[in-house]
Design a protein around this motif. Structure first.
Motif, PDB file in Angstrom:
ATOM      1  N   GLY A  29       2.667 105.444 -17.572  1.00  0.00           N
ATOM      2  CA  GLY A  29       1.864 106.232 -16.642  1.00  0.00           C
ATOM      3  C   GLY A  29       1.140 105.324 -15.675  1.00  0.00           C
ATOM      4  N   GLU A  30       0.367 105.927 -14.791  1.00  0.00           N
ATOM      5  CA  GLU A  30      -0.334 105.181 -13.753  1.00  0.00           C
ATOM      6  C   GLU A  30      -1.284 104.143 -14.347  1.00  0.00           C
ATOM      7  N   GLN A  31      -2.007 104.526 -15.405  1.00  0.00           N
ATOM      8  CA  GLN A  31      -2.966 103.600 -15.996  1.00  0.00           C
ATOM      9  C   GLN A  31      -2.274 102.382 -16.616  1.00  0.00           C
ATOM     10  N   LEU A  32      -1.105 102.611 -17.242  1.00  0.00           N
ATOM     11  CA  LEU A  32      -0.392 101.494 -17.848  1.00  0.00           C
ATOM     12  C   LEU A  32       0.153 100.547 -16.782  1.00  0.00           C
ATOM     13  N   ASP A  33       0.516 101.094 -15.631  1.00  0.00           N
ATOM     14  CA  ASP A  33       0.941 100.232 -14.525  1.00  0.00           C
ATOM     15  C   ASP A  33      -0.217  99.334 -14.086  1.00  0.00           C
ATOM     16  N   GLU A  34      -1.416  99.895 -14.063  1.00  0.00           N
ATOM     17  CA  GLU A  34      -2.588  99.089 -13.710  1.00  0.00           C
ATOM     18  C   GLU A  34      -2.824  98.002 -14.754  1.00  0.00           C
ATOM     19  N   SER A  75     -17.102 103.077 -31.191  1.00  0.00           N
ATOM     20  CA  SER A  75     -17.525 103.405 -29.835  1.00  0.00           C
ATOM     21  C   SER A  75     -16.373 103.135 -28.868  1.00  0.00           C
ATOM     22  N   HIS A  76     -16.427 103.755 -27.693  1.00  0.00           N
ATOM     23  CA  HIS A  76     -15.397 103.513 -26.694  1.00  0.00           C
ATOM     24  C   HIS A  76     -15.369 102.039 -26.290  1.00  0.00           C
ATOM     25  N   LYS A  77     -16.546 101.399 -26.251  1.00  0.00           N
ATOM     26  CA  LYS A  77     -16.605  99.978 -25.895  1.00  0.00           C
ATOM     27  C   LYS A  77     -15.893  99.150 -26.951  1.00  0.00           C
ATOM     28  N   ASP A  78     -16.124  99.441 -28.231  1.00  0.00           N
ATOM     29  CA  ASP A  78     -15.459  98.692 -29.303  1.00  0.00           C
ATOM     30  C   ASP A  78     -13.956  98.940 -29.291  1.00  0.00           C
ATOM     31  N   ILE A  79     -13.569 100.191 -29.022  1.00  0.00           N
ATOM     32  CA  ILE A  79     -12.135 100.496 -28.936  1.00  0.00           C
ATOM     33  C   ILE A  79     -11.506  99.694 -27.795  1.00  0.00           C
ATOM     34  N   GLY A  80     -12.198  99.621 -26.660  1.00  0.00           N
ATOM     35  CA  GLY A  80     -11.688  98.846 -25.537  1.00  0.00           C
ATOM     36  C   GLY A  80     -11.523  97.374 -25.882  1.00  0.00           C
ATOM     37  N   ASP A  81     -12.534  96.804 -26.576  1.00  0.00           N
ATOM     38  CA  ASP A  81     -12.454  95.406 -26.991  1.00  0.00           C
ATOM     39  C   ASP A  81     -11.303  95.187 -27.963  1.00  0.00           C
ATOM     40  N   SER A 126     -14.066  94.581 -15.747  1.00  0.00           N
ATOM     41  CA  SER A 126     -14.575  95.804 -15.122  1.00  0.00           C
ATOM     42  C   SER A 126     -13.431  96.758 -14.798  1.00  0.00           C
ATOM     43  N   ARG A 127     -12.339  96.226 -14.246  1.00  0.00           N
ATOM     44  CA  ARG A 127     -11.178  97.059 -13.937  1.00  0.00           C
ATOM     45  C   ARG A 127     -10.562  97.628 -15.214  1.00  0.00           C
ATOM     46  N   TYR A 128     -10.494  96.807 -16.235  1.00  0.00           N
ATOM     47  CA  TYR A 128      -9.908  97.224 -17.512  1.00  0.00           C
ATOM     48  C   TYR A 128     -10.710  98.371 -18.123  1.00  0.00           C
ATOM     49  N   ASP A 129     -12.036  98.256 -18.124  1.00  0.00           N
ATOM     50  CA  ASP A 129     -12.875  99.294 -18.735  1.00  0.00           C
ATOM     51  C   ASP A 129     -12.657 100.652 -18.065  1.00  0.00           C
ATOM     52  N   LEU A 130     -12.495 100.659 -16.746  1.00  0.00           N
ATOM     53  CA  LEU A 130     -12.244 101.918 -16.042  1.00  0.00           C
ATOM     54  C   LEU A 130     -10.923 102.546 -16.480  1.00  0.00           C
ATOM     55  N   VAL A 131      -9.891 101.696 -16.636  1.00  0.00           N
ATOM     56  CA  VAL A 131      -8.580 102.198 -17.062  1.00  0.00           C
ATOM     57  C   VAL A 131      -8.658 102.766 -18.469  1.00  0.00           C
ATOM     58  N   ILE A 132      -9.344 102.063 -19.370  1.00  0.00           N
ATOM     59  CA  ILE A 132      -9.422 102.498 -20.773  1.00  0.00           C
ATOM     60  C   ILE A 132     -10.137 103.838 -20.884  1.00  0.00           C
ATOM     61  N   GLU A 133     -11.198 104.036 -20.131  1.00  0.00           N
ATOM     62  CA  GLU A 133     -11.902 105.317 -20.175  1.00  0.00           C
ATOM     63  C   GLU A 133     -10.980 106.456 -19.737  1.00  0.00           C
TER      64      GLU A 133
END
Length: 469
Positions: A183-188, A268-274, A227-234
């Motif tokens: 999808g679009e997010q995975l391309d990013e 948390s979403h932050k921990d999941i992102g990490d 910063s870019r990564y966190d936006l995609v993960i959300e």
């Protein structure tokens, strides 16, 4: 921490009797080679593996353990002995924790690398299910599909480096396994992750500056990628939660979103992102580097190539697994596994290492031991057929409670990728000199990228074997 401890004990390097000062602590450190600290610092930052190997030769009479004062890690005991490694890896997790500093500097404080003790055990329980058993079987098709997609346009009859293609295969595979679909997010993420991992790998072993010095500095660029990564993960989390089939999804993100700790709390979403970043970064660069080394090695050993090709036409993989293990042994991608001492002292054989010290198990030294691997400079997959080496002598994924959680995933991925390439291509042998080892910061890769020459088979091997039967 180390300074307050050192005021209470007298440290004795080499043989001798511990001297009590204040509370009795039997501190006894291995010998320290007489190398000026500035010289050691420059050498270690320039080439960790070469420096440790040279020091090991200098202090061979001491055995496979010595003390150094290293950049970044500070006062450190380096271990190259399986029995001492076993003691370290089996030590109480309240006595030793992850090496400090570690990759959480790049991956984030919610990464499993940042956690110790009970918190680390809780997190590993959540991460283990997606990388074992049925889940791994589900990923095999992904590994094969990504290999076929990447290899579709490989040049024929001319040499090309395999490292970058392997990077793309392993990144796409882990992205699909983690997020379940494209999808679009995975391309990013495909645009963000490769340069981020490359930069992070280079700075991870350097001292951390007090500030980032803006977006044109390495640490500033890392912050921008984050910063870019966190936006995609959300966005991905919102998309997965909104999926009507959410409860039945088997991708890693959905599993983490549905999982909870023993007390019922969720990550948390932050921990999941990490944590997802940890899987994406650690799960693609090291696996790709090992695969590039595999191609570099087998093209220089005609007998090994012949056996691999014959086996690829069947459903067997015993010899292919042995080749992968020998590649991991002879061309170790990650050169050490480390711990930080939290207890007053840590017993390692005859030595007692004080609180505040680091202990580095040199994986490359372990894998070069003639006692466990006779004639260690020889590339010989037969070492791993039948009898296997002692558990703590062969540790490509580290050891103990901090052993790589994705080890099975990586092993199956390497097996499937290698099998798929062998089935669809003839790989030319070469008499070219072995490629030198190149440091990418954290991982070690073939200096020329693991170059090979291929020709596409008219009929894939498995189909030929089926027709012959």
């Amino acid at each position: 921490m180390a300074g307050s401890v050192m005021s209470e004990v007298t440290v004795i390097e080499g043989a001798g009797t511990p001297v009590e000062a204040g509370p009795p602590r039997a501190v006894k450190l291995p010998p320290r080679p007489p190398i000026p600290k500035p010289v050691l610092g420059v050498a270690f930052l320039t080439s960790r593996r070469w420096t440790i190997a040279q020091i090991a030769r200098i202090v061979r009479s001491y055995g496979s353990v010595f003390t150094l004062n290293l950049p970044v890690f500070g006062r450190t005991v380096v271990v190259g002995d399986p029995q001492l490694a076993k003691q370290l890896f089996m030590a109480n997790t309240e006595d030793v924790g992850n090496i400090q500093p570690n990759l959480s500097r790049v991956l984030g404080p919610g990464s499993v690398f940042a956690l110790d003790g009970a918190e680390h055990r809780r997190r590993r329980r959540l991460l283990t299910p997606p990388f074992h058993g049925k889940s791994i079987k589900n990923y095999e098709k992904i590994f094969e599909e990504e290999t076929l997609r990447e290899s579709a346009n490989w040049p024929q009859g001319q040499a090309f480096p395999t490292l970058k293609p392997m990077m793309r295969i392993t990144l796409n595979a882990i992205l699909r396994a983690v997020f379940g679909a494209d999808g679009e997010q995975l391309d990013e993420l495909r645009r963000i992750i490769p340069p981020w991992v490359t930069l992070g790998s280079r700075v991870a072993t350097l001292p951390t500056p007090s500030r980032t010095y803006g977006r044109f500095s390495p640490w500033g660029r890392l912050a921008e990628y984050r910063s870019r990564y966190d936006l995609v993960i959300e966005k991905l989390i919102d998309r997965v939660r909104a999926d009507p089939n959410f409860e039945n999804r088997e991708d890693v993100l959905a599993l983490l979103l549905r999982s909870s700790y023993e007390d019922g709390s969720a990550m948390s979403h932050k921990d999941i992102g990490d944590e997802l970043l940890t899987l994406l970064a650690a799960g693609h660069e090291t696996t790709a580097a090992t695969l590039a080394w595999a191609f570099e090695r087998i093209t220089r050993h005609r007998d090994v190539m012949s056996r691999l090709v014959a086996e690829a036409a069947t459903d067997d993989n015993e010899y292919r697994q042995a080749v992968i293990c020998e590649v991991q042994r002879s061309r170790t991608v990650i050169d050490f596994a480390g711990r930080h001492v939290y207890s007053p002292t840590l017993e390692l054989g005859e030595w007692a290492v004080p609180q505040g010290y680091s202990v580095l198990v040199s994986i490359s030294l372990m894998h070069d031991r003639a006692a466990e691997f006779p004639d260690p400079d020889r590339f010989d997959p037969e070492r791993f057929i039948g009898a296997r080496p002692p558990t703590f002598a062969f540790i490509p994924f580290g050891g103990g409670t901090r052993r790589c959680v994705g080890a099975v995933f990586a092993n199956v991925e390497m097996d499937v990728v290698l099998r798929t390439v062998l089935r669809h291509f003839v790989i030319d042998n070469t008499a070219a000199p072995a490629e030198k080892v190149h440091s990418r910061g954290v991982a070690y890769t073939p200096k020329n990228g693991g170059r090979i020459v291929v020709h596409r088979r008219k009929t894939p091997l498995a189909q030929e074997d089926s027709n012959n039967r």
